[in-house]
Design a protein around this motif. Structure first.
Motif, PDB file in Angstrom:
ATOM      1  N   GLY A  11       0.823  -1.203   0.000  1.00 51.68           N
ATOM      2  CA  GLY A  11       0.000   0.000   0.000  1.00 51.68           C
ATOM      3  C   GLY A  11       0.856   1.252   0.000  1.00 51.68           C
ATOM      4  O   GLY A  11       2.043   1.215   0.340  1.00 51.68           O
ATOM      5  N   GLY A  12       0.248   2.340  -0.389  1.00 44.26           N
ATOM      6  CA  GLY A  12       0.969   3.614  -0.372  1.00 44.26           C
ATOM      7  C   GLY A  12       0.053   4.708  -0.865  1.00 44.26           C
ATOM      8  O   GLY A  12      -1.026   4.436  -1.395  1.00 44.26           O
ATOM      9  N   HIS A  18       6.363   6.200  -8.428  1.00 45.56           N
ATOM     10  CA  HIS A  18       7.632   6.564  -9.080  1.00 45.56           C
ATOM     11  C   HIS A  18       8.521   5.333  -9.238  1.00 45.56           C
ATOM     12  O   HIS A  18       8.154   4.223  -8.803  1.00 45.56           O
ATOM     13  CB  HIS A  18       8.330   7.682  -8.304  1.00 45.56           C
ATOM     14  CG  HIS A  18       8.533   7.399  -6.833  1.00 45.56           C
ATOM     15  ND1 HIS A  18       9.366   6.399  -6.382  1.00 45.56           N
ATOM     16  CD2 HIS A  18       8.003   7.978  -5.720  1.00 45.56           C
ATOM     17  CE1 HIS A  18       9.361   6.396  -5.058  1.00 45.56           C
ATOM     18  NE2 HIS A  18       8.524   7.332  -4.619  1.00 45.56           N
ATOM     19  N   LEU A  24      11.125  -1.432  -6.114  1.00 44.94           N
ATOM     20  CA  LEU A  24      10.739  -2.269  -4.968  1.00 44.94           C
ATOM     21  C   LEU A  24       9.859  -3.443  -5.430  1.00 44.94           C
ATOM     22  O   LEU A  24      10.093  -4.598  -5.057  1.00 44.94           O
ATOM     23  CB  LEU A  24      10.012  -1.397  -3.938  1.00 44.94           C
ATOM     24  CG  LEU A  24       9.242  -2.077  -2.819  1.00 44.94           C
ATOM     25  CD1 LEU A  24      10.169  -2.899  -1.947  1.00 44.94           C
ATOM     26  CD2 LEU A  24       8.544  -1.056  -1.949  1.00 44.94           C
ATOM     27  N   LEU A 113       6.354  -2.954   3.749  1.00 40.97           N
ATOM     28  CA  LEU A 113       6.493  -1.589   4.247  1.00 40.97           C
ATOM     29  C   LEU A 113       7.923  -1.108   4.108  1.00 40.97           C
ATOM     30  O   LEU A 113       8.864  -1.838   4.448  1.00 40.97           O
ATOM     31  CB  LEU A 113       6.153  -1.554   5.739  1.00 40.97           C
ATOM     32  CG  LEU A 113       4.713  -1.859   6.144  1.00 40.97           C
ATOM     33  CD1 LEU A 113       4.630  -2.002   7.653  1.00 40.97           C
ATOM     34  CD2 LEU A 113       3.793  -0.755   5.666  1.00 40.97           C
ATOM     35  N   ASP A 116      10.491   3.606   6.728  1.00 42.49           N
ATOM     36  CA  ASP A 116       9.853   4.833   7.246  1.00 42.49           C
ATOM     37  C   ASP A 116       8.395   4.564   7.606  1.00 42.49           C
ATOM     38  O   ASP A 116       7.910   5.000   8.659  1.00 42.49           O
ATOM     39  CB  ASP A 116       9.958   5.976   6.231  1.00 42.49           C
ATOM     40  CG  ASP A 116       9.361   5.629   4.869  1.00 42.49           C
ATOM     41  OD1 ASP A 116       9.605   4.504   4.373  1.00 42.49           O
ATOM     42  OD2 ASP A 116       8.639   6.458   4.307  1.00 42.49           O
ATOM     43  N   ILE A 153      14.365   8.135  -4.277  1.00 40.05           N
ATOM     44  CA  ILE A 153      13.300   8.924  -4.911  1.00 40.05           C
ATOM     45  C   ILE A 153      12.123   8.930  -3.951  1.00 40.05           C
ATOM     46  O   ILE A 153      11.830   7.907  -3.326  1.00 40.05           O
ATOM     47  CB  ILE A 153      12.832   8.278  -6.241  1.00 40.05           C
ATOM     48  CG1 ILE A 153      14.011   8.080  -7.211  1.00 40.05           C
ATOM     49  CG2 ILE A 153      11.743   9.116  -6.902  1.00 40.05           C
ATOM     50  CD1 ILE A 153      13.622   7.359  -8.512  1.00 40.05           C
ATOM     51  N   SER A 155       7.922  10.640  -3.533  1.00 41.70           N
ATOM     52  CA  SER A 155       6.853  11.392  -4.202  1.00 41.70           C
ATOM     53  C   SER A 155       6.911  12.865  -3.817  1.00 41.70           C
ATOM     54  O   SER A 155       6.641  13.743  -4.647  1.00 41.70           O
ATOM     55  CB  SER A 155       5.490  10.814  -3.822  1.00 41.70           C
ATOM     56  OG  SER A 155       5.417   9.461  -4.167  1.00 41.70           O
TER      57      SER A 155
HETATM   58  P1  ATP Z   1       5.825  10.703   0.140  1.00 39.60           P
HETATM   59  O1  ATP Z   1       7.083  11.464  -0.093  1.00 39.60           O
HETATM   60  O2  ATP Z   1       4.587  11.430  -0.323  1.00 39.60           O
HETATM   61  O3  ATP Z   1       5.697  10.107   1.515  1.00 39.60           O
HETATM   62  P2  ATP Z   1       6.798   8.186  -0.881  1.00 39.60           P
HETATM   63  O4  ATP Z   1       7.775   8.293  -1.990  1.00 39.60           O
HETATM   64  O5  ATP Z   1       7.306   7.877   0.503  1.00 39.60           O
HETATM   65  O6  ATP Z   1       5.885   9.468  -0.884  1.00 39.60           O
HETATM   66  P3  ATP Z   1       4.560   6.484  -0.391  1.00 39.60           P
HETATM   67  O7  ATP Z   1       3.367   6.389  -1.250  1.00 39.60           O
HETATM   68  O8  ATP Z   1       4.488   7.195   0.898  1.00 39.60           O
HETATM   69  O9  ATP Z   1       5.731   7.119  -1.293  1.00 39.60           O
HETATM   70  O10 ATP Z   1       5.202   5.050  -0.176  1.00 39.60           O
HETATM   71  C1  ATP Z   1       4.529   3.833  -0.237  1.00 39.60           C
HETATM   72  C2  ATP Z   1       5.434   2.758   0.308  1.00 39.60           C
HETATM   73  O11 ATP Z   1       6.603   2.637  -0.509  1.00 39.60           O
HETATM   74  C3  ATP Z   1       5.954   3.029   1.725  1.00 39.60           C
HETATM   75  O12 ATP Z   1       6.021   1.785   2.419  1.00 39.60           O
HETATM   76  C4  ATP Z   1       7.341   3.595   1.487  1.00 39.60           C
HETATM   77  O13 ATP Z   1       8.215   3.349   2.557  1.00 39.60           O
HETATM   78  C5  ATP Z   1       7.782   2.834   0.248  1.00 39.60           C
HETATM   79  N1  ATP Z   1       8.698   3.608  -0.611  1.00 39.60           N
HETATM   80  C6  ATP Z   1       8.503   4.834  -1.107  1.00 39.60           C
HETATM   81  N2  ATP Z   1       9.533   5.231  -1.867  1.00 39.60           N
HETATM   82  C7  ATP Z   1      10.432   4.229  -1.833  1.00 39.60           C
HETATM   83  C8  ATP Z   1      11.728   4.035  -2.425  1.00 39.60           C
HETATM   84  N3  ATP Z   1      12.313   4.978  -3.165  1.00 39.60           N
HETATM   85  N4  ATP Z   1      12.359   2.858  -2.179  1.00 39.60           N
HETATM   86  C9  ATP Z   1      11.766   1.917  -1.410  1.00 39.60           C
HETATM   87  N5  ATP Z   1      10.562   2.038  -0.818  1.00 39.60           N
HETATM   88  C10 ATP Z   1       9.888   3.171  -1.032  1.00 39.60           C
END
Ligand code: ATP
Ligand code: MG
Length: 189
Positions: A11-12, A18, A24, A113, A116, A153, A155
């Motif tokens: 989920g996210g 991106h 992932l 997950l 973070d 990267i 969002s």
């Molecule tokens: P935001 O900056 O808005 O929080 P985000 O890039 O963290 O966006 P989310 O939609 O919050 O994206 O992330 C969804 C899931 O993917 C979360 O479990 C997050 O930890 C994981 N995730 C996000 N970006 C990455 C990345 N670059 N590499 C690995 N896991 C990621």
């Protein structure tokens, strides 16, 4: 070890999805960490201070486009679920897990997950019950967890770049970048 099907629930907010997310997804499947993956954009993330910038429909559409851009060998193992966007009200992962269990009673659900996201799981709605129902797989982003050579990267970074007209085309699947441009998403606050 049981040999039941392992279904990853990923989920996210995906605001927007991106290449870090796509990397992932590929790693989880290529390394056989899960057999299948259900990618589920959140409807209303009640724990976030801000509501998502793009609508649920747009975030869902972008996730679907990103999945089509995945390598053909793993694509059949990735499903996109609209259940959280469709459900309305605050999104709780426990509801999604219960739905998935009802659909696939013999499978084991693995909650995917980033490190973070994991750090706040104790505060999630009915978290103790949730943790009884799933296995948790933590992917190292910046922190502890399974090392997938995560891409740096986010969002948030992408939205800020778009707002300030910095090129993000290398950080997004091509189809997602086209979608964002067509609809002028993230161009203003
Ligand atoms: P935001 O900056 O808005 O929080 P985000 O890039 O963290 O966006 P989310 O939609 O919050 O994206 O992330 C969804 C899931 O993917 C979360 O479990 C997050 O930890 C994981 N995730 C996000 N970006 C990455 C990345 N670059 N590499 C690995 N896991 C990621
Ligand atoms: Mg995040």
């Amino acid at each position: 070890m049981s040999n039941s099907l392992l279904i990853g629930l990923y989920g996210g907010t995906f605001d927007p999805i991106h290449k870090g997310h796509c990397h992932l997804i590929q790693q989880l499947l290529n390394r056989q960490i899960v057999d299948e993956l259900v990618v589920t954009p959140v409807g209303n993330p009640w724990m976030r201070e801000q509501t998502p910038f793009a609508s649920g429909e747009d975030r869902l559409a972008m996730v679907k486009l990103a999945v089509v851009d995945l390598p053909k060998d793993i694509q059949p193992r990735v499903k996109v679920s609209d259940s959280e966007v469709r459900r309305g009200g605050s999104t709780y992962s426990i509801d999604t897990v219960l739905e998935l269990r009802a659909e696939k009673p013999d499978a084991e659900i693995v909650l995917i997950l980033g490190s973070d996201a994991y750090s706040s799981i104790g505060k999630w709605h009915r978290s103790a019950e949730l943790l009884e129902l799933v296995r948790v797989f933590i992917v190292a982003r910046e922190g502890v967890g399974f090392d997938i050579d995560a891409l740096a990267i986010s969002s948030t970074m992408i939205r800020e770049k778009i707002l300030t007209k910095i090129d993000v085309s290398a950080e997004l699947p091509e189809s997602v970048w086209s979608y964002i441009k067509e609809r002028n998403l993230y161009a203003s606050k």
